[in-house]
Design a protein around this motif. Structure first.
Motif, PDB file in Angstrom:
ATOM      1  N   MET A  62      -8.512   1.653 -17.820  1.00 30.93           N
ATOM      2  CA  MET A  62      -8.126   0.920 -18.910  1.00 30.93           C
ATOM      3  C   MET A  62      -6.864   0.606 -18.802  1.00 30.93           C
ATOM      4  SD  MET A  62      -9.039   1.941 -22.817  1.00 30.93           S
ATOM      5  CE  MET A  62      -8.152   1.475 -24.272  1.00 30.93           C
ATOM      6  N   ARG A  63      -5.799   1.003 -17.915  1.00 29.36           N
ATOM      7  CA  ARG A  63      -4.612   0.992 -17.763  1.00 29.36           C
ATOM      8  C   ARG A  63      -4.413  -0.646 -17.236  1.00 29.36           C
ATOM      9  NH1 ARG A  63       0.230   3.487 -17.994  1.00 29.36           N
ATOM     10  NH2 ARG A  63       1.678   2.771 -16.485  1.00 29.36           N
ATOM     11  N   GLU A  64      -5.318  -1.102 -16.481  1.00 32.09           N
ATOM     12  CA  GLU A  64      -5.066  -2.402 -15.830  1.00 32.09           C
ATOM     13  C   GLU A  64      -5.433  -3.512 -17.174  1.00 32.09           C
ATOM     14  OE1 GLU A  64      -9.214  -0.912 -15.248  1.00 32.09           O
ATOM     15  OE2 GLU A  64      -7.441  -0.147 -14.801  1.00 32.09           O
ATOM     16  N   LYS A  65      -5.927  -3.197 -18.106  1.00 33.59           N
ATOM     17  CA  LYS A  65      -6.273  -4.066 -19.254  1.00 33.59           C
ATOM     18  C   LYS A  65      -5.004  -4.143 -19.932  1.00 33.59           C
ATOM     19  CE  LYS A  65     -10.751  -4.653 -18.287  1.00 33.59           C
ATOM     20  NZ  LYS A  65     -11.201  -6.040 -18.050  1.00 33.59           N
ATOM     21  N   ILE A  66      -4.197  -3.115 -20.119  1.00 35.37           N
ATOM     22  CA  ILE A  66      -2.950  -3.060 -20.957  1.00 35.37           C
ATOM     23  C   ILE A  66      -1.650  -4.081 -20.244  1.00 35.37           C
ATOM     24  CG2 ILE A  66      -1.124  -1.684 -22.128  1.00 35.37           C
ATOM     25  CD1 ILE A  66      -3.185   0.593 -21.716  1.00 35.37           C
ATOM     26  N   GLN A  67      -0.720  -4.824 -21.175  1.00 35.93           N
ATOM     27  CA  GLN A  67      -0.085  -5.645 -20.875  1.00 35.93           C
ATOM     28  C   GLN A  67       1.345  -4.848 -21.424  1.00 35.93           C
ATOM     29  OE1 GLN A  67      -0.585  -9.841 -21.406  1.00 35.93           O
ATOM     30  NE2 GLN A  67      -2.640  -9.702 -21.202  1.00 35.93           N
ATOM     31  N   PHE A  68       2.078  -4.635 -20.517  1.00 39.02           N
ATOM     32  CA  PHE A  68       3.409  -4.009 -20.786  1.00 39.02           C
ATOM     33  C   PHE A  68       4.645  -5.060 -20.792  1.00 39.02           C
ATOM     34  CE2 PHE A  68       0.863  -0.537 -19.131  1.00 39.02           C
ATOM     35  CZ  PHE A  68       0.866   0.400 -20.274  1.00 39.02           C
ATOM     36  N   GLY A  69       5.576  -4.550 -21.418  1.00 38.99           N
ATOM     37  CA  GLY A  69       6.630  -5.400 -21.637  1.00 38.99           C
ATOM     38  C   GLY A  69       6.456  -6.745 -22.182  1.00 38.99           C
ATOM     39  N   LYS A  70       5.736  -6.923 -23.267  1.00 38.68           N
ATOM     40  CA  LYS A  70       5.487  -7.912 -24.180  1.00 38.68           C
ATOM     41  C   LYS A  70       5.634  -7.395 -25.490  1.00 38.68           C
ATOM     42  CE  LYS A  70       2.903 -10.187 -20.803  1.00 38.68           C
ATOM     43  NZ  LYS A  70       1.772 -11.143 -20.467  1.00 38.68           N
ATOM     44  N   ARG A  71       5.728  -8.283 -26.484  1.00 41.20           N
ATOM     45  CA  ARG A  71       5.942  -8.115 -28.074  1.00 41.20           C
ATOM     46  C   ARG A  71       5.037  -9.241 -28.754  1.00 41.20           C
ATOM     47  NH1 ARG A  71      10.534  -6.473 -31.804  1.00 41.20           N
ATOM     48  NH2 ARG A  71      10.012  -7.225 -33.583  1.00 41.20           N
ATOM     49  N   VAL A  72       4.562  -8.647 -29.535  1.00 39.41           N
ATOM     50  CA  VAL A  72       3.695  -9.465 -30.538  1.00 39.41           C
ATOM     51  C   VAL A  72       4.623 -10.140 -31.541  1.00 39.41           C
ATOM     52  CG1 VAL A  72       1.541  -9.680 -32.214  1.00 39.41           C
ATOM     53  CG2 VAL A  72       1.390  -8.415 -30.100  1.00 39.41           C
ATOM     54  N   GLU A  73       4.418 -11.349 -31.722  1.00 34.38           N
ATOM     55  CA  GLU A  73       5.520 -12.120 -32.710  1.00 34.38           C
ATOM     56  C   GLU A  73       4.574 -12.576 -33.699  1.00 34.38           C
ATOM     57  OE1 GLU A  73       8.036 -14.821 -31.256  1.00 34.38           O
ATOM     58  OE2 GLU A  73       9.449 -13.383 -29.890  1.00 34.38           O
ATOM     59  N   SER A  74       3.259 -12.724 -33.682  1.00 34.59           N
ATOM     60  CA  SER A  74       2.396 -13.054 -34.818  1.00 34.59           C
ATOM     61  C   SER A  74       1.185 -12.817 -34.502  1.00 34.59           C
ATOM     62  CB  SER A  74       2.828 -14.523 -35.295  1.00 34.59           C
ATOM     63  OG  SER A  74       2.368 -15.432 -34.142  1.00 34.59           O
ATOM     64  N   LEU A  75       0.394 -12.793 -35.514  1.00 36.38           N
ATOM     65  CA  LEU A  75      -0.956 -12.287 -35.360  1.00 36.38           C
ATOM     66  C   LEU A  75      -1.573 -12.915 -36.914  1.00 36.38           C
ATOM     67  CD1 LEU A  75      -3.232 -10.316 -34.239  1.00 36.38           C
ATOM     68  CD2 LEU A  75      -2.081  -8.717 -35.682  1.00 36.38           C
ATOM     69  N   ALA A  76      -2.674 -13.785 -36.630  1.00 37.31           N
ATOM     70  CA  ALA A  76      -3.332 -14.288 -37.680  1.00 37.31           C
ATOM     71  C   ALA A  76      -4.661 -14.191 -37.579  1.00 37.31           C
ATOM     72  CB  ALA A  76      -2.936 -15.784 -37.721  1.00 37.31           C
ATOM     73  N   PHE A  77      -5.483 -14.290 -38.512  1.00 34.98           N
ATOM     74  CA  PHE A  77      -7.110 -14.312 -38.565  1.00 34.98           C
ATOM     75  C   PHE A  77      -7.455 -15.324 -39.207  1.00 34.98           C
ATOM     76  CE2 PHE A  77     -11.398 -13.052 -40.141  1.00 34.98           C
ATOM     77  CZ  PHE A  77     -11.887 -12.540 -39.044  1.00 34.98           C
ATOM     78  N   SER A  78      -8.319 -16.094 -38.567  1.00 30.97           N
ATOM     79  CA  SER A  78      -9.334 -17.065 -39.262  1.00 30.97           C
ATOM     80  C   SER A  78     -10.333 -16.706 -39.704  1.00 30.97           C
ATOM     81  CB  SER A  78      -9.039 -18.253 -38.070  1.00 30.97           C
ATOM     82  OG  SER A  78      -9.988 -19.178 -38.473  1.00 30.97           O
ATOM     83  N   SER A  79     -10.666 -16.971 -40.932  1.00 31.45           N
ATOM     84  CA  SER A  79     -11.929 -16.441 -41.398  1.00 31.45           C
ATOM     85  C   SER A  79     -13.040 -17.399 -40.951  1.00 31.45           C
ATOM     86  CB  SER A  79     -11.982 -16.252 -43.063  1.00 31.45           C
ATOM     87  OG  SER A  79     -11.340 -15.279 -43.288  1.00 31.45           O
TER      88      SER A  79
END
Length: 95
Positions: free
Chosen positions: A1-18
């Protein structure tokens, strides 16, 4: 699973489209400064600090001037008598 994780990044926004049933994330790469866009059907947010023996207590400006009692939700005494008192609870939802 470690290879799926992206380190050194920051989520700046998150939006859901219904309408589309999809999440859109804008993520900043710390090394390059580049903003990337991702879409996903599911998002698992693992955002926080948690330590069972000593919960996180933020530095509230002016706290030293507060004359009341401050209790961390993780250390809430079962016999606390708060009847007749004004109470403010600040929490993350986990509390």
């Amino acid at each position: 699973m470690r290879e799926k994780i992206q380190f050194g990044k920051r989520v700046e926004s998150l939006a859901f489209s219904s309408a589309d049933a999809i999440w859109t994330l804008k993520v900043r790469d710390h090394a390059s400064g580049k903003l990337q866009k991702y879409t996903a059907r599911f998002v698992i947010s693992c955002t926080g600090y948690y330590r069972y023996d000593a919960g996180y207590t933020p530095d509230f400006k002016g706290r030293e001037n507060f004359r009341g009692q401050v209790i961390h939700p993780q250390l809430w005494p079962e016999n606390l008598d708060y009847s007749g008192k004004k109470v403010v609870i600040i929490g993350s939802g986990a509390t």
